[in-house]
Design a protein around this motif. Sequence first.
Motif, PDB file in Angstrom:
ATOM      1  N   HIS A  69       6.486  -1.609  -0.872  1.00 39.43           N
ATOM      2  CA  HIS A  69       5.650  -2.423  -1.743  1.00 39.43           C
ATOM      3  C   HIS A  69       4.516  -1.576  -2.341  1.00 39.43           C
ATOM      4  O   HIS A  69       4.298  -1.579  -3.550  1.00 39.43           O
ATOM      5  N   ALA A  70       3.824  -0.828  -1.469  1.00 37.77           N
ATOM      6  CA  ALA A  70       2.662  -0.055  -1.922  1.00 37.77           C
ATOM      7  C   ALA A  70       3.071   1.068  -2.870  1.00 37.77           C
ATOM      8  O   ALA A  70       2.448   1.265  -3.916  1.00 37.77           O
ATOM      9  N   ASN A  88      -0.278  -4.045   6.118  1.00 32.71           N
ATOM     10  CA  ASN A  88      -0.412  -5.039   5.060  1.00 32.71           C
ATOM     11  C   ASN A  88      -1.618  -5.916   5.349  1.00 32.71           C
ATOM     12  O   ASN A  88      -2.302  -5.777   6.362  1.00 32.71           O
ATOM     13  N   LYS A 108       1.510   1.556 -11.736  1.00 32.02           N
ATOM     14  CA  LYS A 108       0.157   1.693 -12.278  1.00 32.02           C
ATOM     15  C   LYS A 108      -0.062   3.085 -12.851  1.00 32.02           C
ATOM     16  O   LYS A 108      -0.604   3.258 -13.940  1.00 32.02           O
ATOM     17  N   THR A 111       4.080  -0.303  -6.281  1.00 29.56           N
ATOM     18  CA  THR A 111       2.898  -0.716  -7.043  1.00 29.56           C
ATOM     19  C   THR A 111       2.229   0.484  -7.696  1.00 29.56           C
ATOM     20  O   THR A 111       1.942   0.489  -8.896  1.00 29.56           O
ATOM     21  N   ILE A 112       1.971   1.510  -6.914  1.00 29.62           N
ATOM     22  CA  ILE A 112       1.195   2.645  -7.411  1.00 29.62           C
ATOM     23  C   ILE A 112       1.983   3.449  -8.454  1.00 29.62           C
ATOM     24  O   ILE A 112       1.404   3.945  -9.417  1.00 29.62           O
ATOM     25  N   VAL A 132      -4.583   6.644   0.896  1.00 29.36           N
ATOM     26  CA  VAL A 132      -4.708   5.318   1.494  1.00 29.36           C
ATOM     27  C   VAL A 132      -4.230   5.408   2.942  1.00 29.36           C
ATOM     28  O   VAL A 132      -3.098   5.044   3.244  1.00 29.36           O
TER      29      VAL A 132
END
Lengths: 469, 198
Positions: free
Chosen positions: A37-38, A169, A45, A41-42, A163
Motif C-alpha cells: 500500500h505504502a 499501518n 505521488k 502510494t509513494i 519512513v
Amino acid sequence: MSTHAPKGVGHLRGDEPFPAAAKVALANPQLRRNLQHATTTIRGKSGRVIAELPDWQELRSAGSALKAYTMANLPRLLEQLEEKVTAAGGVVHWAADATEANRIVTDLVRRTGEQRVIKVKSMATQEIGLNEALEEAGITPVETDLAELIVQLGHDKPSHILVPAIHRNRSEIREIFLREMPGVDPDLTDNPPDLAGAARRYLRETFLSTRVAVSGANFGVAETGTLAVVESEGNGRMCLTLPDTLITVMGIEKVVPAWADLEVFLQLLPRASTGERMNPYTSMWTGVTPGDGPQNFHLVLLDNGRTAVLADEVGRQALHCIRCSACLNVCPVYERTGGHAYGSVYPGPIGAVLSPQLTGVEDNSSLPYASSLCGACFDACPVKIDIPSILVHLRNQAPHPRSEKAAMAAAAYAMDRPRVYERAQKAARIAKLLGKRGRGLPPPLNGWAASRDLPEPPAETFRDWWRGR
Amino acid sequence: MSSKNLILRRIREALGDNPAQPEIPRDYRRAAEAPVDLDLLVERLEDYKAVVHRTSDISDAISRIVGDGQVVAPPGVPVEWLPRGSKTDNGLTAAEIAESDGVVTAAAVAIVETGTIVLDASPDQGRRILSLLPDLHICVLRPDQVVASVPEAVARLTPGRPLTWISGPSATSDIELNRVEGVHGPRNLHIVLVEEAA
C-alpha cells in the motif's frame, strides 16, 4: 589503508543472512499489505510531481556530476567546510569510526551536564548506534520524528530510510500509542491527523525543556559552511532552534561544493523522496547566529567505512546517495520483504550496495544477491547511481561456496561434450522422480532450488526430435 | 595521528586512481523564462493547504484571520499591520511565544513552482523560534519577492543567515506515506499576498 566500519557497534550488520530473514518477513501477510500500500502510494505521488518538471533528466545529470566532482575533491571540500563552520562560530570534530563518533557526542552532551537529548531523524546516528551509546552513558535520547517515535515506542527497528515505520499501518500505530505513550487520550482514533496530534501534544513539553539536540545533515556546503536539514513535521525546526547546544553528525560524503549547488538537490530530493514539490520545512544554518537558535554548535564529520567505499572504483558511486529512498519504493524485492530483512539501517537496493561496502563484503555477503537486477532502482535514482552494476561487481567479490564452483565446472564440462550433455538431459527427466520442480534435489543443490522452480524437462529433447524427423 | 589526518590520508589513498573531474552540466532551467505567475503560486500554496488572501489592505486581512486572538511579531513588522494587543518580540520568552495565538512575519523569497516561502531572519521576519511555536503563522508576501523556480530563490538568498523554507503547514508522510497536516510546526499557514490598490 582503508578501514571498514568496526564490528560490535552500530547497525550495519544483520543477525542472519538475507534469505533467512526474508523468509520471516514473507510469512507476514499484514507486513506485505502495509508495504504494498505504502510503496504504491509513494510511487504514484513521486511520478506525478517529477512529470511536472520538464528538466528532470538534466537535473539528475547535474546531481550525478556534482556528486562525482565532490568525491574527486573530497579532502579539499572537507577542509573548506571545516574552515567555514569554524569561522562562523561552530566547532568541527572528525570521527574515524562509529566508536569515536559516539564517544565525541557522548562527551559533548556530558559537558553540558544534561541528561536528555532531543533527536532529529538521522541515518548517520542510527548507523553508528548513537542512542545505545548515549543510554549506556545515562543520557536519554528522545526521537522526535513521528515514524522514529513509533519505532522507539514500539520497541521496534526502522525498516525504511525515509519512513522508518512504513511496516506499520494506522491501527497498529494507534495500538502502540495507546500502550506506550504516557498521558495519551484513551479515546484516540486511528485517523492519521489524530495520531499526528497525539505526537504533537506528547513532545511539546520535551521540545521546550530539553537543552541539547542531536541531528544529522542532508547537505553541508563547503563554500559557505551552511548545513541543511530537510524535514516535514517541524520536529527538525524545534531541535535546530530551541536548544542551547546542537550536535550534528554528518557523513563525509554529504558535503556539497557550492551554495548554488543546493538548487539542484533541493529539486531532486523532495520529488524523489516523499513525492512532494517541496517538503514542508527545510532549515539552513551557518555556525552560530547570536540571539537566534543554539549558541553552541558542533559538527562531527564521520568516516565509519566511507573511505573504504571510496577506494572501490566501481562501488564508490554508492556514496552519491542523497537518502531519498526512491530505490526502496520501486524495488520488487523490498516491496515483498520489507527493510528488516536487510539487517542494516540501509535497506533496499542502496542498502544492498552500501552496507556490504561499509562493513566489508564478507560481513554482508548475502546482500548483493538480494536483488533481481531488474534495474528499476537505477531508473528511479535522482542522482543516477548504477546500483545493478555495483551489485554484480560486489557479487564477484563475495565469497562463493566451493560447491557452486564445482557445479559450474561440471556444467561447463558437460556442455563441452555432446554425449555427456545428452546423458545429463536424460538424467534430468529421471530426476523428475526425485521431486517436483527441483524440490527433491540433493544438497547442496537444494539450496539453489529453495527459491527457484526448475523448468519441467520437456517430454522430448530437441536432439530426440531431430533424430526422429 | 589525529582522526582528521587519518581520514584525509584514507581519502587521498582511496582516490589514488585520480578519478575524472567531471564538468557539471548546468542545462537545467536556471533563469526566469517568463513573468512570475502569481495565480500558479496561489494554486501551489493552496494545494499544500496554505490559506491565501489576495488583498491590498494588509491590516484588514490580518485582523480578520486573527479575530479575537493575540499575535506576536518581530520588531521589523510595521505596527500598522497588527491588531491592537499584539506583542513585539523584544526578547519574549519561549513560553510567551508559545502562548500566543499566532505570529505575523514578512518573507524573503517565495517560489511559484513549489509553493514555498523562505524566511531569512531579517528584522521583519524575526528569529526562528518566533515563527515556530505559535499554531498560526501569517506571512505577508509582496509580488516582487516571488520568483518562478528554486534556482532563482537560491540565487536571491544570503547563505550566512538562518533560513527556513516553508511549504504549507506542518505535515507528515509517516503514516502509510500519505501527507497529513498538523504535527509540530504551525498547523495553520496563511499567506497575505499584497496586491496593488486598484
